[in-house]
Design a protein around this motif. Structure first.
Motif, PDB file in Angstrom:
ATOM      1  N   UNK A 149     -51.785 -16.929   3.384  1.00 34.31           N
ATOM      2  CA  UNK A 149     -53.243 -16.751   3.430  1.00 34.31           C
ATOM      3  C   UNK A 149     -53.668 -15.537   2.610  1.00 34.31           C
ATOM      4  N   UNK A 150     -52.876 -14.473   2.672  1.00 32.65           N
ATOM      5  CA  UNK A 150     -53.183 -13.266   1.897  1.00 32.65           C
ATOM      6  C   UNK A 150     -53.096 -13.553   0.400  1.00 32.65           C
ATOM      7  N   UNK A 151     -52.074 -14.306   0.006  1.00 31.82           N
ATOM      8  CA  UNK A 151     -51.911 -14.666  -1.410  1.00 31.82           C
ATOM      9  C   UNK A 151     -53.090 -15.506  -1.900  1.00 31.82           C
ATOM     10  N   UNK A 166     -48.621  -8.773  -1.198  1.00 32.87           N
ATOM     11  CA  UNK A 166     -47.946 -10.052  -0.940  1.00 32.87           C
ATOM     12  C   UNK A 166     -46.445  -9.914  -1.155  1.00 32.87           C
ATOM     13  N   UNK A 167     -46.046  -9.211  -2.211  1.00 36.36           N
ATOM     14  CA  UNK A 167     -44.625  -9.012  -2.494  1.00 36.36           C
ATOM     15  C   UNK A 167     -43.949  -8.226  -1.375  1.00 36.36           C
ATOM     16  N   UNK A 168     -44.626  -7.180  -0.880  1.00 35.16           N
ATOM     17  CA  UNK A 168     -44.071  -6.384   0.217  1.00 35.16           C
ATOM     18  C   UNK A 168     -43.914  -7.232   1.481  1.00 35.16           C
ATOM     19  N   UNK A 169     -44.892  -8.072   1.750  1.00 36.76           N
ATOM     20  CA  UNK A 169     -44.816  -8.965   2.911  1.00 36.76           C
ATOM     21  C   UNK A 169     -43.671  -9.970   2.752  1.00 36.76           C
ATOM     22  N   UNK A 170     -43.486 -10.463   1.539  1.00 37.72           N
ATOM     23  CA  UNK A 170     -42.410 -11.419   1.276  1.00 37.72           C
ATOM     24  C   UNK A 170     -41.041 -10.786   1.521  1.00 37.72           C
ATOM     25  N   UNK A 171     -40.885  -9.521   1.150  1.00 41.28           N
ATOM     26  CA  UNK A 171     -39.629  -8.805   1.394  1.00 41.28           C
ATOM     27  C   UNK A 171     -39.362  -8.714   2.898  1.00 41.28           C
ATOM     28  N   UNK A 172     -40.410  -8.413   3.663  1.00 41.79           N
ATOM     29  CA  UNK A 172     -40.262  -8.329   5.119  1.00 41.79           C
ATOM     30  C   UNK A 172     -39.874  -9.675   5.717  1.00 41.79           C
ATOM     31  N   UNK A 173     -40.436 -10.756   5.181  1.00 44.64           N
ATOM     32  CA  UNK A 173     -40.089 -12.092   5.664  1.00 44.64           C
ATOM     33  C   UNK A 173     -38.609 -12.373   5.437  1.00 44.64           C
ATOM     34  N   UNK A 174     -38.096 -11.979   4.284  1.00 43.82           N
ATOM     35  CA  UNK A 174     -36.669 -12.153   3.992  1.00 43.82           C
ATOM     36  C   UNK A 174     -35.822 -11.325   4.965  1.00 43.82           C
TER      37      UNK A 174
END
Length: 211
Positions: A149-151, A166-174
């Motif tokens: 949603x943020x993206x 978004x990139x920082x959130x993606x790292x956290x998801x990983x």
């Protein structure tokens, strides 16, 4: 001679009209571009409200788990219900106040509103499907839908700088894949910091520059 002068006058008028039309189009394009990137005072308050509430709830849940894993895991629902209720009440107050102000509603703004409405609806299904014994899996599921949603919001508003969030959130998801479940709340808190709190302050800062 008269014919040539008349022809020259007509050609000059046509060129002037074309120039005027081009100038008008340039002005319109600049106004559209300006409106897309323009933010008004208080536009970041919703992001800050939910960002701070969810980050605080996540950190509180982490300490609840650290003090007593079983107790913290089974009583977190009261914490999240209370924080969500506070957020909804304050959001309604903000919305009522905003409705009294003369604000231009853009097509992009309408799209973003619907994006986050869809996010809110998906949260209900996530709690329904992943509640109970698999409750900790709610964190990565919400984080994934939230980052999407943020993206979409960033792309719709053409806020390219949100790509960093978004990139920082993606790292956290990983990192959810490698972290223990007791650390899931902290990852959620970091996601709220990167996705809501920092962008909210950036947007308010940009709005202050437009005043």
């Amino acid at each position: 001679v008269t014919y040539c002068q008349a022809l020259e006058t007509i050609m000059d008028n046509e060129m002037e009209n074309q120039l005027t039309q081009q100038q008008s189009l340039d002005v319109i394009n600049r106004m559209i571009a300006h409106a897309r990137g323009r933010v008004e005072k208080g536009d970041g308050k919703y992001m800050l409200l939910w960002g701070y509430l969810m980050a605080a709830a996540s950190v509180a849940h982490f300490f609840m788990i650290r003090s007593n894993f079983i107790w913290g895991a089974h009583n977190s629902g009261y914490l999240w219900f209370g924080m969500t209720l506070i957020g909804i009440i304050v959001t309604i107050i903000f919305a009522v106040r905003d409705s009294k102000k003369a604000r231009v509603r853009t097509y992009a703004g309408t799209i973003c509103t619907n994006i986050w409405r869809g996010f809110g609806a998906s949260i209900l299904f996530i709690f329904f499907l992943l509640g109970g014994e698999s409750g900790f899996m709610i964190y990565p599921a919400i984080s994934l839908v939230y980052t999407l949603a943020l993206f979409l919001t960033g792309r719709t508003l053409r806020y390219n700088w949100i790509n960093y969030s978004v990139a920082a959130c993606a790292v956290c998801i990983i990192l959810y894949k490698f972290a223990g479940v007791q650390y899931y709340p902290l990852l959620m808190a970091v996601i709220m910091l990167c996705g809501n709190i920092v962008p909210g302050h950036v947007i308010n800062g940009k709005a202050a520059g437009n005043v």
